[in-house]
Design a protein around this motif. Structure first.
Motif, mmCIF file in Angstrom:
data_model
loop_
_atom_site.group_PDB
_atom_site.id
_atom_site.type_symbol
_atom_site.label_atom_id
_atom_site.label_comp_id
_atom_site.label_asym_id
_atom_site.label_seq_id
_atom_site.Cartn_x
_atom_site.Cartn_y
_atom_site.Cartn_z
ATOM 1 N N VAL A 75 -3.931 18.163 -6.549
ATOM 2 C CA VAL A 75 -3.553 16.796 -6.189
ATOM 3 C C VAL A 75 -3.336 16.693 -4.676
ATOM 4 C CG1 VAL A 75 -1.699 15.085 -6.370
ATOM 5 C CG2 VAL A 75 -2.627 16.144 -8.425
ATOM 6 N N LEU A 76 -2.644 17.656 -4.098
ATOM 7 C CA LEU A 76 -2.430 17.633 -2.644
ATOM 8 C C LEU A 76 -3.755 17.710 -1.882
ATOM 9 C CD1 LEU A 76 0.730 19.882 -2.284
ATOM 10 C CD2 LEU A 76 0.570 17.402 -2.085
ATOM 11 N N TYR A 77 -4.673 18.541 -2.351
ATOM 12 C CA TYR A 77 -5.986 18.644 -1.717
ATOM 13 C C TYR A 77 -6.757 17.331 -1.837
ATOM 14 C CZ TYR A 77 -10.648 20.350 -0.629
ATOM 15 O OH TYR A 77 -11.887 20.518 -0.089
ATOM 16 N N LEU A 78 -6.669 16.699 -2.986
ATOM 17 C CA LEU A 78 -7.344 15.418 -3.193
ATOM 18 C C LEU A 78 -6.781 14.341 -2.273
ATOM 19 C CD1 LEU A 78 -9.398 13.775 -4.827
ATOM 20 C CD2 LEU A 78 -7.600 13.379 -6.500
ATOM 21 N N VAL A 79 -5.462 14.317 -2.120
ATOM 22 C CA VAL A 79 -4.832 13.320 -1.253
ATOM 23 C C VAL A 79 -5.242 13.530 0.205
ATOM 24 C CG1 VAL A 79 -2.612 12.549 -0.326
ATOM 25 C CG2 VAL A 79 -2.893 12.838 -2.772
ATOM 26 N N ALA A 111 0.829 -1.206 0.000
ATOM 27 C CA ALA A 111 0.000 0.000 0.000
ATOM 28 C C ALA A 111 0.865 1.259 0.000
ATOM 29 C CB ALA A 111 -0.930 -0.014 1.213
ATOM 30 N N VAL A 112 1.926 1.257 0.804
ATOM 31 C CA VAL A 112 2.827 2.411 0.847
ATOM 32 C C VAL A 112 3.547 2.578 -0.486
ATOM 33 C CG1 VAL A 112 4.920 3.317 1.937
ATOM 34 C CG2 VAL A 112 3.108 2.350 3.344
ATOM 35 N N ALA A 113 4.027 1.481 -1.055
ATOM 36 C CA ALA A 113 4.728 1.545 -2.344
ATOM 37 C C ALA A 113 3.795 2.026 -3.452
ATOM 38 C CB ALA A 113 5.311 0.185 -2.694
ATOM 39 N N SER A 114 2.574 1.549 -3.458
ATOM 40 C CA SER A 114 1.606 1.961 -4.463
ATOM 41 C C SER A 114 1.305 3.450 -4.355
ATOM 42 C CB SER A 114 0.318 1.151 -4.298
ATOM 43 O OG SER A 114 -0.669 1.609 -5.178
ATOM 44 N N PHE A 115 1.143 3.938 -3.131
ATOM 45 C CA PHE A 115 0.898 5.361 -2.915
ATOM 46 C C PHE A 115 2.089 6.187 -3.390
ATOM 47 C CE2 PHE A 115 1.157 9.153 -0.228
ATOM 48 C CZ PHE A 115 -0.040 9.754 -0.560
ATOM 49 N N ALA A 116 3.306 5.751 -3.069
ATOM 50 C CA ALA A 116 4.506 6.483 -3.466
ATOM 51 C C ALA A 116 4.656 6.527 -4.985
ATOM 52 C CB ALA A 116 5.740 5.853 -2.827
ATOM 53 N N VAL A 117 4.397 5.404 -5.648
ATOM 54 C CA VAL A 117 4.499 5.360 -7.113
ATOM 55 C C VAL A 117 3.450 6.272 -7.744
ATOM 56 C CG1 VAL A 117 4.152 3.864 -9.127
ATOM 57 C CG2 VAL A 117 5.571 3.091 -7.237
ATOM 58 N N ALA A 118 2.249 6.252 -7.237
ATOM 59 C CA ALA A 118 1.187 7.096 -7.783
ATOM 60 C C ALA A 118 1.501 8.579 -7.608
ATOM 61 C CB ALA A 118 -0.146 6.761 -7.126
ATOM 62 N N MET A 119 2.002 8.952 -6.427
ATOM 63 C CA MET A 119 2.341 10.360 -6.192
ATOM 64 C C MET A 119 3.524 10.779 -7.060
ATOM 65 S SD MET A 119 0.274 11.951 -4.225
ATOM 66 C CE MET A 119 1.207 13.367 -3.692
ATOM 67 N N ALA A 120 4.529 9.914 -7.199
ATOM 68 C CA ALA A 120 5.687 10.248 -8.030
ATOM 69 C C ALA A 120 5.287 10.387 -9.497
ATOM 70 C CB ALA A 120 6.764 9.180 -7.869
ATOM 71 N N ALA A 121 4.470 9.471 -9.984
ATOM 72 C CA ALA A 121 4.025 9.539 -11.379
ATOM 73 C C ALA A 121 3.210 10.802 -11.635
ATOM 74 C CB ALA A 121 3.204 8.294 -11.730
ATOM 75 N N THR A 122 2.361 11.162 -10.704
ATOM 76 C CA THR A 122 1.565 12.380 -10.861
ATOM 77 C C THR A 122 2.451 13.611 -10.833
ATOM 78 O OG1 THR A 122 -0.307 11.280 -9.804
ATOM 79 C CG2 THR A 122 -0.389 13.672 -9.942
ATOM 80 N N ALA A 123 3.420 13.651 -9.919
ATOM 81 C CA ALA A 123 4.323 14.799 -9.828
ATOM 82 C C ALA A 123 5.154 14.932 -11.103
ATOM 83 C CB ALA A 123 5.229 14.645 -8.613
#
Length: 86
Positions: A51-55, A19-31
């Motif tokens: 994106v920050l507000y959505l998270v 779950a942590v890895a998936s979140f990190a990959v999603a945030m990195a890809a979006t950034a």
């Protein structure tokens, strides 16, 4: 595994890590996607703030849903009563 009201099911370390890895990959890809976007700086800034507000709102919603699901079990025995005489 028992279904008693006091027992709480824990996630495995592998599930937590995934779950942590998936979140990190999603945030990195979006950034990276926002950074590489061919648009003005204010557009990229707006998207980054969105994106920050959505998270943050997603975390809040998940916590509220979890608290509502666990609510009836915790309502019977409050953990802290500040005005209770002992």
């Amino acid at each position: 595994m028992s279904d008693t009201p006091g027992s709480k099911q824990q996630n495995t370390a592998a599930f937590y890590g995934q779950a942590v890895a998936s979140f990190a990959v999603a945030m990195a890809a979006t950034a990276i996607g926002i950074y590489q976007l061919n648009a003005d700086a204010w557009v990229r800034g707006f998207l980054a703030i969105a994106v920050l507000y959505l998270v943050t709102s997603s975390f809040t919603l998940a916590k509220v849903i979890r608290d509502r699901q666990e609510g009836p079990a915790q309502a019977a025995a409050p953990a802290y009563a500040p005005f209770e005489k002992r």
